[in-house]
Write a protein that holds these residues in place. Structure first.
Motif, PDB file in Angstrom:
ATOM      1  N   VAL A 259       0.737  -1.476   0.223  1.00  0.00           N
ATOM      2  CA  VAL A 259       0.289  -0.260   0.296  1.00  0.00           C
ATOM      3  C   VAL A 259       0.933   1.134   0.241  1.00  0.00           C
ATOM      4  O   VAL A 259       1.956   1.145   0.812  1.00  0.00           O
ATOM      5  CB  VAL A 259      -0.746   0.098   1.044  1.00  0.00           C
ATOM      6  CG1 VAL A 259      -1.791   1.617   1.570  1.00  0.00           C
ATOM      7  CG2 VAL A 259      -1.815  -1.266   1.369  1.00  0.00           C
ATOM      8  N   ILE A 260       1.040   2.125  -1.289  1.00  0.00           N
ATOM      9  CA  ILE A 260       1.300   3.526  -0.606  1.00  0.00           C
ATOM     10  C   ILE A 260       0.836   4.341  -0.456  1.00  0.00           C
ATOM     11  O   ILE A 260       1.212   5.296  -0.210  1.00  0.00           O
ATOM     12  CB  ILE A 260       2.074   3.296  -2.393  1.00  0.00           C
ATOM     13  CG1 ILE A 260       1.364   3.672  -3.570  1.00  0.00           C
ATOM     14  CG2 ILE A 260       2.944   2.242  -2.339  1.00  0.00           C
ATOM     15  CD1 ILE A 260       2.274   3.902  -4.936  1.00  0.00           C
ATOM     16  N   GLN A 261      -0.877   4.407  -0.832  1.00  0.00           N
ATOM     17  CA  GLN A 261      -1.603   5.990  -0.679  1.00  0.00           C
ATOM     18  C   GLN A 261      -2.987   4.441  -0.469  1.00  0.00           C
ATOM     19  O   GLN A 261      -3.544   4.287  -1.241  1.00  0.00           O
ATOM     20  CB  GLN A 261      -1.777   6.351  -1.663  1.00  0.00           C
ATOM     21  CG  GLN A 261      -2.302   7.911  -1.489  1.00  0.00           C
ATOM     22  CD  GLN A 261      -1.594   9.167  -2.355  1.00  0.00           C
ATOM     23  OE1 GLN A 261      -0.616   8.821  -2.744  1.00  0.00           O
ATOM     24  NE2 GLN A 261      -3.019   9.903  -2.929  1.00  0.00           N
ATOM     25  N   LYS A 262      -3.721   5.114   0.485  1.00  0.00           N
ATOM     26  CA  LYS A 262      -5.352   5.221   0.500  1.00  0.00           C
ATOM     27  C   LYS A 262      -5.991   7.232   0.479  1.00  0.00           C
ATOM     28  O   LYS A 262      -5.067   7.213   1.002  1.00  0.00           O
ATOM     29  CB  LYS A 262      -5.109   4.991   1.558  1.00  0.00           C
ATOM     30  CG  LYS A 262      -4.858   4.778   2.794  1.00  0.00           C
ATOM     31  CD  LYS A 262      -5.252   3.706   4.105  1.00  0.00           C
ATOM     32  CE  LYS A 262      -4.292   3.838   5.396  1.00  0.00           C
ATOM     33  NZ  LYS A 262      -2.478   3.964   5.335  1.00  0.00           N
ATOM     34  N   ASN A 263      -7.488   6.499   0.056  1.00  0.00           N
ATOM     35  CA  ASN A 263      -7.915   7.767   0.129  1.00  0.00           C
ATOM     36  C   ASN A 263      -9.288   7.812   0.583  1.00  0.00           C
ATOM     37  O   ASN A 263     -10.313   6.688   0.166  1.00  0.00           O
ATOM     38  CB  ASN A 263      -7.613   8.734  -1.222  1.00  0.00           C
ATOM     39  CG  ASN A 263      -6.295   8.668  -1.372  1.00  0.00           C
ATOM     40  OD1 ASN A 263      -5.703   9.576  -1.229  1.00  0.00           O
ATOM     41  ND2 ASN A 263      -5.926   7.967  -2.408  1.00  0.00           N
ATOM     42  N   LEU A 278      -2.095   0.301  -4.572  1.00  0.00           N
ATOM     43  CA  LEU A 278      -1.510  -0.614  -4.693  1.00  0.00           C
ATOM     44  C   LEU A 278      -0.263  -1.218  -5.628  1.00  0.00           C
ATOM     45  O   LEU A 278       0.228  -1.002  -6.567  1.00  0.00           O
ATOM     46  CB  LEU A 278      -1.981  -1.899  -4.212  1.00  0.00           C
ATOM     47  CG  LEU A 278      -3.163  -1.794  -3.549  1.00  0.00           C
ATOM     48  CD1 LEU A 278      -3.755  -3.100  -3.806  1.00  0.00           C
ATOM     49  CD2 LEU A 278      -3.069  -1.586  -1.198  1.00  0.00           C
ATOM     50  N   GLN A 279       1.274  -1.225  -4.882  1.00  0.00           N
ATOM     51  CA  GLN A 279       2.367  -1.051  -6.071  1.00  0.00           C
ATOM     52  C   GLN A 279       2.735  -2.655  -5.566  1.00  0.00           C
ATOM     53  O   GLN A 279       3.050  -3.163  -4.809  1.00  0.00           O
ATOM     54  CB  GLN A 279       3.448  -0.072  -5.572  1.00  0.00           C
ATOM     55  CG  GLN A 279       4.238   0.201  -6.559  1.00  0.00           C
ATOM     56  CD  GLN A 279       5.368   0.716  -6.398  1.00  0.00           C
ATOM     57  OE1 GLN A 279       6.276   1.516  -5.157  1.00  0.00           O
ATOM     58  NE2 GLN A 279       5.169   2.509  -7.353  1.00  0.00           N
ATOM     59  N   ARG A 280       2.855  -2.954  -7.080  1.00  0.00           N
ATOM     60  CA  ARG A 280       4.032  -4.115  -7.175  1.00  0.00           C
ATOM     61  C   ARG A 280       5.267  -4.197  -6.924  1.00  0.00           C
ATOM     62  O   ARG A 280       6.200  -2.875  -7.188  1.00  0.00           O
ATOM     63  CB  ARG A 280       4.037  -4.546  -8.856  1.00  0.00           C
ATOM     64  CG  ARG A 280       4.500  -6.394  -8.477  1.00  0.00           C
ATOM     65  CD  ARG A 280       4.941  -6.939  -9.844  1.00  0.00           C
ATOM     66  NE  ARG A 280       5.282  -8.446 -10.010  1.00  0.00           N
ATOM     67  CZ  ARG A 280       4.877  -9.431 -10.317  1.00  0.00           C
ATOM     68  NH1 ARG A 280       4.751  -8.639 -12.263  1.00  0.00           N
ATOM     69  NH2 ARG A 280       5.714 -10.052 -10.738  1.00  0.00           N
TER      70      ARG A 280
END
Length: 281
Positions: A259-263, A278-280
């Protein structure tokens, strides 16, 4: 005739609302939008006619989500954030897949912004037909095909961006012709199992550093009292597959994502929703 009247009523509602906004400089309940996201160069009236011709402009006696989608403007903060995030953060030659693409609204907007490799799929044949018709009318290169978002097929081996906006939590409930994937009280174990199974095939198709942007009903909704919702007691049952940030991090990690960001959005939809980028790794 009845469906035509329902569509006309919906169109008049948006016309009156937009006219009032332009005349008064404000909207009825919120500040006037500064921009209008997710539009295409094909006139929306032509798009709405296609949707009516395909017979899914009205669902359950109301103008459908597909019919009213182009009237959202800036009322859908999570979709608008996702579009801005992609436009500002990725090169124009990035390969993008829009899952649950509906009539192609997000995909075609991204092509309008200069992206060269955009495609999308939807579970509903009617949506795919309309999306491809719009693409042809507007001389777009984007292509659309039918696929099941829970058992997806891919036309390419690697993607830089995959989006899964709006549809996942709804399809888990049995909308869009999907089988309802729960019964009774939903356990944390089932919620995590469903999310892990959903993310797995997409994670394997992302290029290293690529992202999937997914929108989920937030588990904070578990604590929402029915009197706080316009649907009353039914609100306790709607979209019961809900996730906490910790659950999403756990499920993402299990398939090679982080997880690199959540809004969070509480202004649009039946329950609070969180968008995860979500980043690989």
């Amino acid at each position: 005739m009845k469906d035509a009247l329902i569509c006309l009523k919906s169109d008049l509602k948006f016309f009156v609302k937009n006219t009032a906004a332009n005349f008064l400089g404000v909207e009825i309940r919120r500040a006037k939008p500064k921009t209008s996201h997710a539009q295409s160069k094909v006139p929306k009236n032509a798009i709405k006619k296609l949707i009516k011709d395909k017979g899914f402009a009205v669902i359950d006696g109301q103008a459908s989500w597909f019919y009213t989608a182009y009237e959202r403007g800036d009322h859908d903060p999570l979709t608008n954030f996702a579009l801005d995030y992609i436009i500002k953060g990725f090169k124009k030659d990035s390969r993008i897949l829009v899952t649950g693409c509906g009539t192609g609204i997000m995909a075609l907007h991204l092509e309008d912004q200069g992206f060269q490799h955009v495609s999308g799929f939807d579970y509903l044949d009617e949506c795919v037909d309309v999306a491809n018709s719009i693409a042809k009318m507007g001389s777009y290169k984007a292509d659309f095909y039918q696929a099941d978002g829970f058992a997806p097929t891919f036309k390419h081996e690697g993607y830089d961006v995959i989006t899964a906006m709006h549809w996942v939590f709804s399809a888990w409930m049995g909308n869009y012709g999907n089988e309802q994937l729960h019964s009774g009280i939903t356990s944390d174990e089932l919620r995590e199992k469903l999310l892990t199974e959903f993310l797995s095939p997409y994670a394997s198709k992302l290029n290293t550093g690529g992202v999937i942007i997914v929108e989920l009903t937030d588990a904070v909704s578990d604590y929402r009292i029915s009197t706080d919702h316009f649907m009353g007691d039914y609100s306790l049952k709607i979209y019961p597959i809900r996730h906490t940030p910790n659950q999403v991090e756990k499920c993402a990690s299990s398939v090679g994502l982080k997880v690199i960001q959540k809004n969070l959005s509480v202004s649009y939809g039946h329950h609070p929703r969180t968008q995860y980028i979500l980043q690989r790794v």
